[in-house]
Design a protein around this motif. Structure first.
Motif, PDB file in Angstrom:
ATOM      1  N   VAL A  97     -30.266 -66.601  91.873  1.00 38.91           N
ATOM      2  CA  VAL A  97     -30.428 -65.194  91.512  1.00 38.91           C
ATOM      3  C   VAL A  97     -29.747 -64.928  90.174  1.00 38.91           C
ATOM      4  O   VAL A  97     -30.346 -64.320  89.274  1.00 38.91           O
ATOM      5  CB  VAL A  97     -29.830 -64.275  92.603  1.00 38.91           C
ATOM      6  CG1 VAL A  97     -30.167 -62.831  92.301  1.00 38.91           C
ATOM      7  CG2 VAL A  97     -30.329 -64.675  93.982  1.00 38.91           C
ATOM      8  N   ALA A  98     -28.519 -65.408  90.025  1.00 35.34           N
ATOM      9  CA  ALA A  98     -27.778 -65.199  88.776  1.00 35.34           C
ATOM     10  C   ALA A  98     -28.477 -65.898  87.614  1.00 35.34           C
ATOM     11  O   ALA A  98     -28.634 -65.315  86.533  1.00 35.34           O
ATOM     12  CB  ALA A  98     -26.344 -65.727  88.935  1.00 35.34           C
ATOM     13  N   ILE A 107     -31.660 -63.992  86.603  1.00 43.16           N
ATOM     14  CA  ILE A 107     -31.393 -62.779  85.833  1.00 43.16           C
ATOM     15  C   ILE A 107     -30.984 -63.145  84.409  1.00 43.16           C
ATOM     16  O   ILE A 107     -31.459 -62.534  83.438  1.00 43.16           O
ATOM     17  CB  ILE A 107     -30.291 -61.929  86.514  1.00 43.16           C
ATOM     18  CG1 ILE A 107     -30.803 -61.403  87.865  1.00 43.16           C
ATOM     19  CG2 ILE A 107     -29.872 -60.767  85.622  1.00 43.16           C
ATOM     20  CD1 ILE A 107     -29.735 -60.730  88.708  1.00 43.16           C
ATOM     21  N   LEU A 116     -33.623 -55.689  89.612  1.00 42.81           N
ATOM     22  CA  LEU A 116     -32.930 -56.893  90.062  1.00 42.81           C
ATOM     23  C   LEU A 116     -33.434 -57.317  91.432  1.00 42.81           C
ATOM     24  O   LEU A 116     -33.379 -58.495  91.789  1.00 42.81           O
ATOM     25  CB  LEU A 116     -31.418 -56.653  90.104  1.00 42.81           C
ATOM     26  CG  LEU A 116     -30.753 -56.314  88.769  1.00 42.81           C
ATOM     27  CD1 LEU A 116     -29.237 -56.445  88.879  1.00 42.81           C
ATOM     28  CD2 LEU A 116     -31.286 -57.193  87.656  1.00 42.81           C
ATOM     29  N   PHE A 132     -34.519 -60.887  92.624  1.00 36.87           N
ATOM     30  CA  PHE A 132     -33.925 -61.404  93.863  1.00 36.87           C
ATOM     31  C   PHE A 132     -35.005 -61.934  94.793  1.00 36.87           C
ATOM     32  O   PHE A 132     -34.921 -63.066  95.296  1.00 36.87           O
ATOM     33  CB  PHE A 132     -33.129 -60.280  94.537  1.00 36.87           C
ATOM     34  CG  PHE A 132     -32.500 -60.649  95.847  1.00 36.87           C
ATOM     35  CD1 PHE A 132     -31.357 -61.426  95.901  1.00 36.87           C
ATOM     36  CD2 PHE A 132     -33.049 -60.193  97.047  1.00 36.87           C
ATOM     37  CE1 PHE A 132     -30.771 -61.757  97.116  1.00 36.87           C
ATOM     38  CE2 PHE A 132     -32.465 -60.524  98.263  1.00 36.87           C
ATOM     39  CZ  PHE A 132     -31.325 -61.302  98.296  1.00 36.87           C
ATOM     40  N   LEU A 150     -29.930 -52.986  94.561  1.00 37.65           N
ATOM     41  CA  LEU A 150     -30.512 -53.929  93.599  1.00 37.65           C
ATOM     42  C   LEU A 150     -31.776 -53.359  92.958  1.00 37.65           C
ATOM     43  O   LEU A 150     -32.085 -53.641  91.800  1.00 37.65           O
ATOM     44  CB  LEU A 150     -30.850 -55.256  94.277  1.00 37.65           C
ATOM     45  CG  LEU A 150     -29.690 -56.195  94.596  1.00 37.65           C
ATOM     46  CD1 LEU A 150     -30.213 -57.467  95.254  1.00 37.65           C
ATOM     47  CD2 LEU A 150     -28.891 -56.538  93.344  1.00 37.65           C
TER      48      LEU A 150
END
Lengths: 138, 138
Positions: free
Chosen positions: B6-7, B10, B73, B77, B122
């Motif tokens: 996920v990080a 992004i 986000l 996700f 999110l």
DNA sequence: ACCACCTGTAACTATTCTAATTACAAGGAT
DNA sequence: ATCCTTGTAATTAGAATAGTTACAGGTGGT
């Protein structure tokens, strides 16, 4: 995915709360959860260290340290999931890249807010609510 | 803990959005993230399958399919974390126990509400917000 | 004191997930 | 043609999870 310890811990707490007059051995809890007694004893240990229950070595039975309406699912969550952050962030992004340089801070904020929303929701539901749904519903 | 995909996703999306006129090869993105290019290409594949970006086999560069303020986000996700539920629940609790019988339903509700709170948060933050924090802040 | 039953915990295992890596087929650009 | 690229399979190492065996030591009834 978050491990089953949270689910097992809530199941265990509900069982303890629902039978305050019985001294349930870990074998009985394990039979309800459908796992190994040692798994239950490990979780009981974490719940005890978090101050949510009392147990006595050698003696069957655990008891809550406070009323079910004063124990939130967040309390249980933290007891068995001591790791502070829910989201992992990759290590050592390239600080010579404008995105790499700032991404940690930005992600920490965004993920922190998301986790806070989840925790806030978990803190609003108590063991008493769980018991109510288990026993007082249709 | 939720994986770093996920990080990284992004981070990758922010990089693509911040340089719309450059055709970044996966090696360059990997250098900013500090990982292997194949890890990036796998994530780009998931983002593409989710309809968030366009890529061309053999040709460097990815582009967003819509404006950064229209990509949340939560979109990212879900793109890299297709698994529906965040919390695992133990299998086959003992249905002959009142707690075991009802615990699945109760946990599904409680965990579902918590996850929904997280996802709602999110969904309220967009890639544009990330870019703003990366480039327009102090 | 003995004994049955229990907790607490260490140690080992199988399984699964993650991330990194090598390798390579096939597309694109000049 | 050649070089750089994407897309993807296959393999690996490491960590986390959950199940299991084993056992030291506490508890309480007899």
């Amino acid at each position: 995915m978050i491990n089953t310890r949270v689910a097992v811990a809530i199941h265990t707490m509900a069982l303890i709360a629902s039978r305050p007059n019985d001294d349930l051995p870990s074998d009985d809890i394990a039979a309800s959860v459908n796992t190994n007694p040692v798994v239950i004893r490990r979780i009981l240990g974490m719940l005890k260290r978090a101050g949510l229950i009392r147990t006595t070595a050698g003696k069957a039975g655990a008891s809550l340290t406070r009323d079910p309406e004063k124990i939130s699912l967040l309390d249980v969550f933290h007891a068995v999931e001591p790791n502070g952050s829910l989201f992992a962030v990759h290590d050592n992004p390239n600080v010579h890249c404008p995105v790499g340089k700032g991404i940690r801070t930005v992600l920490d904020e965004a993920f922190g807010a998301a986790q806070h929303a989840l925790e806030n929701k978990l803190s609003s539901e108590t063991l008493q609510d769980i018991l109510h749904h288990l026993f007082d519903d249709a």
